[in-house]
Design an enzyme around this catalytic site. Structure first.
Site, PDB file in Angstrom:
ATOM      1  N   CYS A 114       0.950  -1.258   0.059  1.00 52.13           N
ATOM      2  CA  CYS A 114      -0.081   0.082   0.004  1.00 52.13           C
ATOM      3  C   CYS A 114       0.778   1.233   0.049  1.00 52.13           C
ATOM      4  O   CYS A 114       0.204   2.372  -0.367  1.00 52.13           O
ATOM      5  CB  CYS A 114      -1.015   0.120   1.130  1.00 52.13           C
ATOM      6  SG  CYS A 114      -2.113  -1.339   1.230  1.00 52.13           S
ATOM      7  N   HIS A 250      -3.518   7.492   2.721  1.00 49.19           N
ATOM      8  CA  HIS A 250      -3.905   6.047   2.122  1.00 49.19           C
ATOM      9  C   HIS A 250      -5.318   5.847   2.420  1.00 49.19           C
ATOM     10  O   HIS A 250      -5.616   6.071   3.740  1.00 49.19           O
ATOM     11  CB  HIS A 250      -2.906   5.081   2.573  1.00 49.19           C
ATOM     12  CG  HIS A 250      -3.014   3.796   2.271  1.00 49.19           C
ATOM     13  ND1 HIS A 250      -3.584   3.452   1.003  1.00 49.19           N
ATOM     14  CD2 HIS A 250      -3.237   2.623   3.126  1.00 49.19           C
ATOM     15  CE1 HIS A 250      -3.942   2.093   0.970  1.00 49.19           C
ATOM     16  NE2 HIS A 250      -3.604   1.502   2.320  1.00 49.19           N
ATOM     17  N   ASN A 280      -9.914  -0.006  -0.086  1.00 51.50           N
ATOM     18  CA  ASN A 280      -8.515   0.060  -0.259  1.00 51.50           C
ATOM     19  C   ASN A 280      -7.824  -0.615  -1.374  1.00 51.50           C
ATOM     20  O   ASN A 280      -8.253  -1.816  -1.638  1.00 51.50           O
ATOM     21  CB  ASN A 280      -8.001  -0.685   1.095  1.00 51.50           C
ATOM     22  CG  ASN A 280      -6.565  -0.751   1.149  1.00 51.50           C
ATOM     23  OD1 ASN A 280      -5.927  -0.257   0.299  1.00 51.50           O
ATOM     24  ND2 ASN A 280      -6.030  -1.155   2.221  1.00 51.50           N
TER      25      ASN A 280
HETATM   26  N1  ACO Z   1     -18.646  -8.734   8.924  1.00 53.37           N
HETATM   27  C1  ACO Z   1     -19.086  -8.837  10.225  1.00 53.37           C
HETATM   28  N2  ACO Z   1     -18.479  -9.090  11.135  1.00 53.37           N
HETATM   29  C2  ACO Z   1     -17.240  -9.391  11.041  1.00 53.37           C
HETATM   30  C3  ACO Z   1     -16.568  -8.955   9.975  1.00 53.37           C
HETATM   31  C4  ACO Z   1     -17.324  -8.812   8.607  1.00 53.37           C
HETATM   32  N3  ACO Z   1     -16.742  -8.437   7.499  1.00 53.37           N
HETATM   33  N4  ACO Z   1     -15.202  -9.221  10.258  1.00 53.37           N
HETATM   34  C5  ACO Z   1     -15.120  -9.501  11.365  1.00 53.37           C
HETATM   35  N5  ACO Z   1     -16.123  -9.555  12.181  1.00 53.37           N
HETATM   36  C6  ACO Z   1     -16.742  -9.684  13.386  1.00 53.37           C
HETATM   37  C7  ACO Z   1     -15.497 -10.622  14.140  1.00 53.37           C
HETATM   38  O1  ACO Z   1     -15.826 -11.991  13.865  1.00 53.37           O
HETATM   39  C8  ACO Z   1     -15.673 -10.378  15.567  1.00 53.37           C
HETATM   40  O2  ACO Z   1     -16.795 -10.921  16.251  1.00 53.37           O
HETATM   41  P1  ACO Z   1     -17.047 -11.587  17.521  1.00 53.37           P
HETATM   42  O3  ACO Z   1     -16.680 -10.206  18.422  1.00 53.37           O
HETATM   43  O4  ACO Z   1     -18.301 -12.174  17.581  1.00 53.37           O
HETATM   44  O5  ACO Z   1     -15.699 -12.515  17.645  1.00 53.37           O
HETATM   45  C9  ACO Z   1     -16.186  -8.969  15.537  1.00 53.37           C
HETATM   46  O6  ACO Z   1     -16.669  -8.569  14.098  1.00 53.37           O
HETATM   47  C10 ACO Z   1     -14.980  -7.877  15.878  1.00 53.37           C
HETATM   48  O7  ACO Z   1     -13.724  -8.290  15.124  1.00 53.37           O
HETATM   49  P2  ACO Z   1     -12.464  -7.567  15.239  1.00 53.37           P
HETATM   50  O8  ACO Z   1     -11.533  -8.231  13.912  1.00 53.37           O
HETATM   51  O9  ACO Z   1     -11.997  -7.350  16.651  1.00 53.37           O
HETATM   52  O10 ACO Z   1     -12.868  -6.022  14.564  1.00 53.37           O
HETATM   53  P3  ACO Z   1     -12.145  -4.766  14.652  1.00 53.37           P
HETATM   54  O11 ACO Z   1     -12.911  -3.707  15.394  1.00 53.37           O
HETATM   55  O12 ACO Z   1     -10.738  -5.072  14.963  1.00 53.37           O
HETATM   56  O13 ACO Z   1     -12.099  -4.354  13.082  1.00 53.37           O
HETATM   57  C11 ACO Z   1     -10.972  -4.074  11.166  1.00 53.37           C
HETATM   58  C12 ACO Z   1     -11.283  -4.986  12.155  1.00 53.37           C
HETATM   59  C13 ACO Z   1     -11.790  -3.330  10.474  1.00 53.37           C
HETATM   60  C14 ACO Z   1     -10.176  -5.007  10.076  1.00 53.37           C
HETATM   61  C15 ACO Z   1     -10.102  -3.365  11.888  1.00 53.37           C
HETATM   62  O14 ACO Z   1      -9.247  -3.860  12.527  1.00 53.37           O
HETATM   63  C16 ACO Z   1      -9.103  -2.349  11.058  1.00 53.37           C
HETATM   64  O15 ACO Z   1      -9.693  -1.680  10.337  1.00 53.37           O
HETATM   65  N6  ACO Z   1      -7.771  -2.884  10.786  1.00 53.37           N
HETATM   66  C17 ACO Z   1      -6.938  -2.003  10.045  1.00 53.37           C
HETATM   67  C18 ACO Z   1      -6.647  -2.569   8.940  1.00 53.37           C
HETATM   68  C19 ACO Z   1      -6.819  -2.125   7.611  1.00 53.37           C
HETATM   69  O16 ACO Z   1      -7.128  -1.198   7.303  1.00 53.37           O
HETATM   70  N7  ACO Z   1      -6.175  -3.005   6.815  1.00 53.37           N
HETATM   71  C20 ACO Z   1      -6.050  -2.563   5.312  1.00 53.37           C
HETATM   72  C21 ACO Z   1      -4.605  -3.248   4.789  1.00 53.37           C
HETATM   73  S1  ACO Z   1      -3.429  -2.351   5.256  1.00 53.37           S
HETATM   74  C22 ACO Z   1      -3.296  -1.071   5.102  1.00 53.37           C
HETATM   75  O17 ACO Z   1      -3.674  -0.798   3.941  1.00 53.37           O
HETATM   76  C23 ACO Z   1      -2.604  -0.105   6.075  1.00 53.37           C
END
Ligand code: ACO
Length: 334
Positions: A114, A250, A280
């Protein structure tokens, strides 16, 4: 006199197929509400099976060449930032070169996920400033959908496909002239490889693999590392956040963007955001957001831009650019 790479034109391309969050729910156990609340994403574009990264890159490049009104023959350097090359080798940039008929120089790819576009700008800028050419085409292009594991709902909802391009042209400038690429700042921390990676590759597994991510860790590092590299680039140019016309972060996650701008006290009106429509797009995210804003008139010649990105590696970086062509240095002919 010093040499500066000025940003003379931009272009972009998005595949025709738009997939909304609601449509995604047909094959992923997710909801529009979850995706929007956690990421700000409402839709993404997906390339069709026959549409390759090079096709997207070539369309974005042609778009930029049309804006600049220059012939591809004046290009000395093509740098394509991509994580999703058409083939293991040769570089996707070689296809771009062939299709554009830009045979007067070198063409190669850069892999910084990225952060790839910032890395590519830094490389092209340094080539031009070192006298190795006059005009560079820098592209960020991805068919990231090819790397998604549709059984992993925490990652497959986050990404989209697309491409963006910029043309850089070197000029002789007075050292006080602040046009073009003013500085770039690159960082890598290979110790954080395991928080965001693809579990495949020609040497390790002989497969292409899928994206694997520790979302919480990526989120934490994205906020702290992007805030710090934004600070670093402002300080290097003697600037404060108020001096910047546009922050182009980004487009990974609206919450990451919000955390950074709250921390840096940058007003939301000065931030280009396209995450809701593009999701993204990895290396394409910055040039896509930039081209959109150039074409709708938000970004104008003379505006001071701060671009910043982070991705797998971890690799991150930022660049400060005074956009457009200083009137006194207009010179497209070679
Ligand atoms: N739809 C519905 N529920 C979901 C989904 C989905 N797509 N994905 C996960 N869940 C659920 C999980 O199973 C979990 O359920 P549970 O509590 O019953 O176990 C709950 O949602 C919370 O999951 P977490 O992984 O803790 O969710 P979080 O709040 O951390 O959000 C996310 C996840 C959006 C990926 C976040 O961590 C994030 O934005 N991280 C940054 C990653 C990013 O932007 N990556 C892009 C590539 S890297 C870059 O470009 C920088």
């Amino acid at each position: 006199m010093i040499k500066r790479s000025i940003m003379i034109a931009t272009g972009s391309y998005l595949p025709e197929r738009v997939v909304t969050n609601e449509e995604l729910c047909a094959w992923v156990n997710t909801s529009d509400n979850w995706i929007r609340q956690r990421t700000g994403i409402r839709q993404r574009h997906f390339a069709d099976d026959k549409e390759l990264t090079s096709h997207l890159a070539i369309k974005a490049a042609r778009h930029a060449l049309e804006m600049a009104k220059i012939d591809a023959k004046v290009i000395d350097l093509i740098v394509v930032a991509t994580t999703t090359p058409d083939d293991t080798f040769p570089a996707t940039a070689t296809k771009v070169q062939k299709e554009l008929g830009a045979f007067n120089g070198a063409a190669f790819d850069i892999q910084a996920v990225c952060a790839g576009f910032i890395y590519a700008i830094a490389v092209a800028d340094n080539f031009l400033k070192a006298g190795q050419g006059s005009t560079a085409l820098v592209i960020g292009a991805e068919t990231f959908s090819r790397l998604l594991d549709w059984k992993d709902r925490t990652t497959c909802v986050l990404f989209g496909d697309g491409a963006g391009a910029v043309l850089l042209r070197v000029i002789d400038a007075n050292s006080k002239d602040s046009w073009g690429v003013l500085s770039t700042h690159l960082h890598t921390d290979g110790c954080k490889r395991d928080i965001l990676y693809v579990d495949g590759g020609p040497s390790a597994t002989k497969t292409v693999g899928h994206v694997r991510m520790n979302g919480k860790e990526v989120f934490r590092h994205a906020v702290s590392k992007l805030s710090s590299v934004i600070d670093e680039s402002l300080e290097a140019n003697g600037l404060s956040p108020n001096d910047i016309d546009w922050l182009i972060p980004h487009q990974a996650n609206q919450r990451i963007i919000d955390s950074i701008i709250n921390r840096m006290k940058i007003p939301t009106e000065k931030v280009l955001v396209s995450i809701a429509r593009h999701a993204n797009t990895s290396a394409a995210s910055l040039p896509l957001a930039l081209d959109e804003a150039v074409r709708d008139g938000r970004v104008c010649a003379g505006h001071l831009l701060l671009l910043s990105a982070i991705g797998g590696g971890l690799a991150w970086g930022a660049g400060v650019v005074r956009f457009g062509i200083p009137v006194h240095s207009w010179c497209y002919s070679k």
